[in-house]
Design a protein around this motif. Structure first.
Motif, PDB file in Angstrom:
ATOM      1  N   LYS A 190       0.853  -1.187   0.000  1.00  0.00           N
ATOM      2  CA  LYS A 190       0.000   0.000   0.000  1.00  0.00           C
ATOM      3  C   LYS A 190       0.887   1.235   0.000  1.00  0.00           C
ATOM      4  CE  LYS A 190      -4.312  -1.640   2.063  1.00  0.00           C
ATOM      5  NZ  LYS A 190      -5.328  -1.372   3.099  1.00  0.00           N
ATOM      6  N   LEU A 191       0.539   2.197  -0.861  1.00  0.00           N
ATOM      7  CA  LEU A 191       1.283   3.453  -0.903  1.00  0.00           C
ATOM      8  C   LEU A 191       0.379   4.564  -1.408  1.00  0.00           C
ATOM      9  CD1 LEU A 191       2.030   3.722  -4.213  1.00  0.00           C
ATOM     10  CD2 LEU A 191       3.668   1.978  -3.563  1.00  0.00           C
ATOM     11  N   ASN A 192       0.759   5.796  -1.126  1.00  0.00           N
ATOM     12  CA  ASN A 192       0.009   6.960  -1.585  1.00  0.00           C
ATOM     13  C   ASN A 192       0.461   7.340  -2.987  1.00  0.00           C
ATOM     14  OD1 ASN A 192      -1.535   7.312   0.778  1.00  0.00           O
ATOM     15  ND2 ASN A 192       0.150   8.397   1.776  1.00  0.00           N
ATOM     16  N   ALA A 193      -0.508   7.557  -3.861  1.00  0.00           N
ATOM     17  CA  ALA A 193      -0.214   7.850  -5.261  1.00  0.00           C
ATOM     18  C   ALA A 193       0.419   9.230  -5.412  1.00  0.00           C
ATOM     19  CB  ALA A 193      -1.495   7.769  -6.086  1.00  0.00           C
ATOM     20  N   THR A 194       1.592   9.270  -6.039  1.00  0.00           N
ATOM     21  CA  THR A 194       2.268  10.532  -6.346  1.00  0.00           C
ATOM     22  C   THR A 194       2.448  10.633  -7.854  1.00  0.00           C
ATOM     23  OG1 THR A 194       4.511   9.624  -6.252  1.00  0.00           O
ATOM     24  CG2 THR A 194       3.522  10.350  -4.168  1.00  0.00           C
ATOM     25  N   LYS A 195       2.792  11.822  -8.315  1.00  0.00           N
ATOM     26  CA  LYS A 195       3.016  12.012  -9.751  1.00  0.00           C
ATOM     27  C   LYS A 195       4.191  11.187 -10.242  1.00  0.00           C
ATOM     28  CE  LYS A 195       1.018  16.624  -9.662  1.00  0.00           C
ATOM     29  NZ  LYS A 195       1.287  18.080  -9.681  1.00  0.00           N
ATOM     30  N   ASP A 196       5.166  10.955  -9.366  1.00  0.00           N
ATOM     31  CA  ASP A 196       6.317  10.154  -9.753  1.00  0.00           C
ATOM     32  C   ASP A 196       5.928   8.704 -10.045  1.00  0.00           C
ATOM     33  OD1 ASP A 196       8.010  12.301  -9.528  1.00  0.00           O
ATOM     34  OD2 ASP A 196       8.672  11.817  -7.492  1.00  0.00           O
ATOM     35  N   ASP A 197       4.780   8.274  -9.494  1.00  0.00           N
ATOM     36  CA  ASP A 197       4.331   6.894  -9.720  1.00  0.00           C
ATOM     37  C   ASP A 197       3.683   6.716 -11.083  1.00  0.00           C
ATOM     38  OD1 ASP A 197       5.057   5.607  -7.267  1.00  0.00           O
ATOM     39  OD2 ASP A 197       3.457   6.716  -6.274  1.00  0.00           O
ATOM     40  N   ASN A 198       3.328   7.806 -11.745  1.00  0.00           N
ATOM     41  CA  ASN A 198       2.655   7.680 -13.034  1.00  0.00           C
ATOM     42  C   ASN A 198       3.570   6.979 -14.034  1.00  0.00           C
ATOM     43  OD1 ASN A 198       0.446   8.148 -14.834  1.00  0.00           O
ATOM     44  ND2 ASN A 198       1.640   9.756 -15.806  1.00  0.00           N
ATOM     45  N   GLY A 199       3.084   5.876 -14.596  1.00  0.00           N
ATOM     46  CA  GLY A 199       3.872   5.098 -15.550  1.00  0.00           C
ATOM     47  C   GLY A 199       4.822   4.108 -14.906  1.00  0.00           C
ATOM     48  N   ALA A 200       4.920   4.124 -13.575  1.00  0.00           N
ATOM     49  CA  ALA A 200       5.846   3.213 -12.890  1.00  0.00           C
ATOM     50  C   ALA A 200       5.356   1.772 -13.000  1.00  0.00           C
ATOM     51  CB  ALA A 200       5.989   3.604 -11.419  1.00  0.00           C
ATOM     52  N   VAL A 201       6.304   0.861 -13.099  1.00  0.00           N
ATOM     53  CA  VAL A 201       5.996  -0.572 -13.181  1.00  0.00           C
ATOM     54  C   VAL A 201       6.528  -1.250 -11.924  1.00  0.00           C
ATOM     55  CG1 VAL A 201       6.386  -2.722 -14.434  1.00  0.00           C
ATOM     56  CG2 VAL A 201       6.043  -0.593 -15.699  1.00  0.00           C
ATOM     57  N   TYR A 202       5.639  -1.926 -11.206  1.00  0.00           N
ATOM     58  CA  TYR A 202       6.019  -2.660  -9.999  1.00  0.00           C
ATOM     59  C   TYR A 202       6.042  -4.150 -10.321  1.00  0.00           C
ATOM     60  CZ  TYR A 202       5.467   1.522  -7.117  1.00  0.00           C
ATOM     61  OH  TYR A 202       5.615   2.761  -6.559  1.00  0.00           O
ATOM     62  N   GLU A 203       7.036  -4.832  -9.783  1.00  0.00           N
ATOM     63  CA  GLU A 203       7.175  -6.277  -9.975  1.00  0.00           C
ATOM     64  C   GLU A 203       7.130  -6.979  -8.625  1.00  0.00           C
ATOM     65  OE1 GLU A 203      10.929  -6.671 -11.893  1.00  0.00           O
ATOM     66  OE2 GLU A 203      10.133  -6.249 -13.893  1.00  0.00           O
ATOM     67  N   CYS A 204       6.685  -8.226  -8.646  1.00  0.00           N
ATOM     68  CA  CYS A 204       6.736  -9.075  -7.456  1.00  0.00           C
ATOM     69  C   CYS A 204       7.678 -10.234  -7.755  1.00  0.00           C
ATOM     70  CB  CYS A 204       5.343  -9.592  -7.105  1.00  0.00           C
ATOM     71  SG  CYS A 204       5.319 -10.691  -5.670  1.00  0.00           S
ATOM     72  N   HIS A 205       8.761 -10.328  -6.992  1.00  0.00           N
ATOM     73  CA  HIS A 205       9.749 -11.387  -7.181  1.00  0.00           C
ATOM     74  C   HIS A 205       9.565 -12.460  -6.102  1.00  0.00           C
ATOM     75  CE1 HIS A 205      12.866  -9.013  -9.758  1.00  0.00           C
ATOM     76  NE2 HIS A 205      11.613  -8.712 -10.084  1.00  0.00           N
ATOM     77  N   GLN A 206       9.752 -13.692  -6.518  1.00  0.00           N
ATOM     78  CA  GLN A 206       9.578 -14.846  -5.630  1.00  0.00           C
ATOM     79  C   GLN A 206      10.893 -15.613  -5.533  1.00  0.00           C
ATOM     80  OE1 GLN A 206       5.931 -17.589  -5.559  1.00  0.00           O
ATOM     81  NE2 GLN A 206       7.306 -18.701  -6.907  1.00  0.00           N
TER      82      GLN A 206
END
Length: 315
Positions: A190-206
């Motif tokens: 969970k995180l607060n949406a910022t302008k820097d997050d626009n277009g960001a890609v998050y991955e989950c590694h196992q």
């Protein structure tokens, strides 16, 4: 009633007496087995006369005639010099073979359990199924300042997997929550949406300690952070009298600006200004000294809202 009590007392006495005569010389031990490999548990008992050695898993007797059991679990009983030995063989181990196993002595005449060995825990080591981890996407349109919630899910296995959120090759720890739900493990961010997050890609590694080289991952879609326009009016200051000058309404917005509007106070004659087709550029054809201190405002609008910015003209 007296007859029934007598029977019960006889049964209890029989169990106690026979149980005292039966001794476990060797009991099954805790162990690990890799999925698809074989493993055996052994138990040696002395003092058997008219009893049978069998096995329980998680407190329930294994029925070796059942199709699901006999395909990959077998039992072998033999007599040896010091008593009787029973071996439980788990062939081509499945994840479901994980559990607590006991060697159990049963009376052949009554079917009563006379004695149980200590419990031996067998753990089948494995990776999660190939489709894991599975990423659960956040909502498509995320307002600026709202809470972004994303998660990835894997299976509960032995040894447990480690899940890690990654952004731009950086591990994220703040705002993460781990939950175990039935047969699954869920990792939430969970995180607060910022302008820097626009277009960001998050991955989950196992990852898994079962094999240090093992790594699998899933990716979220690029985040779509939506916000009102930010405006900066680009212009020359001061402006030379009679020389054409241009004011540009520079904006940053998501979604893009759908409308620009220019406001001049006090007004300048229409023939002295030109606005391009996009509405983003305002041209002053012949600036006059008397137009100094004119307040020029650009208003930009998108689906989220509208914002204005102003400059004062100096000629």
């Amino acid at each position: 009633m007296v007859f029934l009590l007598s029977i019960k007392l006889f049964v209890i006495t029989f169990i106690v007496v026979r149980g005292d005569l039966i001794k476990f010389i060797d009991e099954p031990l805790n162990g690990y087995v890799d999925i698809g490999k074989d493993h055996s548990l052994t138990c040696v008992v002395s003092g058997l006369i008219n009893e049978e050695l069998t096995w329980h898993k998680n407190g329930v007797q294994l029925l070796f005639e059942d199709e699901d059991v006999k395909l990959h679990i077998s039992k072998t009983n033999n007599e040896i010099s010091i008593g009787n030995i029973t071996t439980l063989a788990v062939l081509n181990a499945l994840r479901s073979d994980t559990g607590l196993y006991q060697c159990v002595v049963i009376s052949l005449e009554s079917g009563i359990i006379l004695k149980k060995s200590r419990k031996a825990e067998l753990i089948v080591r494995s990776f999660p199924s190939p489709q894991y981890p599975i990423c659960h996407q956040p909502r498509a349109d995320i307002p600026l300042g709202s809470t972004i919630s994303m998660s990835c899910v894997s299976e509960k296995v032995n040894p447990p997997v480690t899940l890690q959120f990654i952004r731009n090759s950086q591990s994220l720890n703040a705002g993460t929550i781990k939950q175990e739900i039935e047969k699954f493990v869920k990792f939430r961010l969970k995180l607060n949406a910022t302008k820097d997050d626009n277009g960001a890609v998050y991955e989950c590694h196992q990852y898994s300690s079962f094999d240090s080289s093992y790594r699998k991952s899933c990716s979220m879609k690029p985040l779509n952070i939506q916000y009102k326009p930010e405006i900066k009016i680009q212009h020359t200051n001061p402006v030379l009298p009679g020389r054409e000058t241009i004011l540009f309404c520079q904006t940053f917005a998501n979604p893009p600006v759908s409308q620009y509007r220019w406001t001049l106070v006090p007004p300048i004659k229409d023939e002295d200004i030109i606005v391009d087709k996009t509405g983003q550029t305002l041209k002053l054809v012949r600036p006059l000294i008397e137009q100094s201190r004119t307040n020029i405002t650009c208003t930009a609008t998108n689906e989220i809202g509208q914002v204005s910015s102003s400059v004062v003209l100096t000629v």
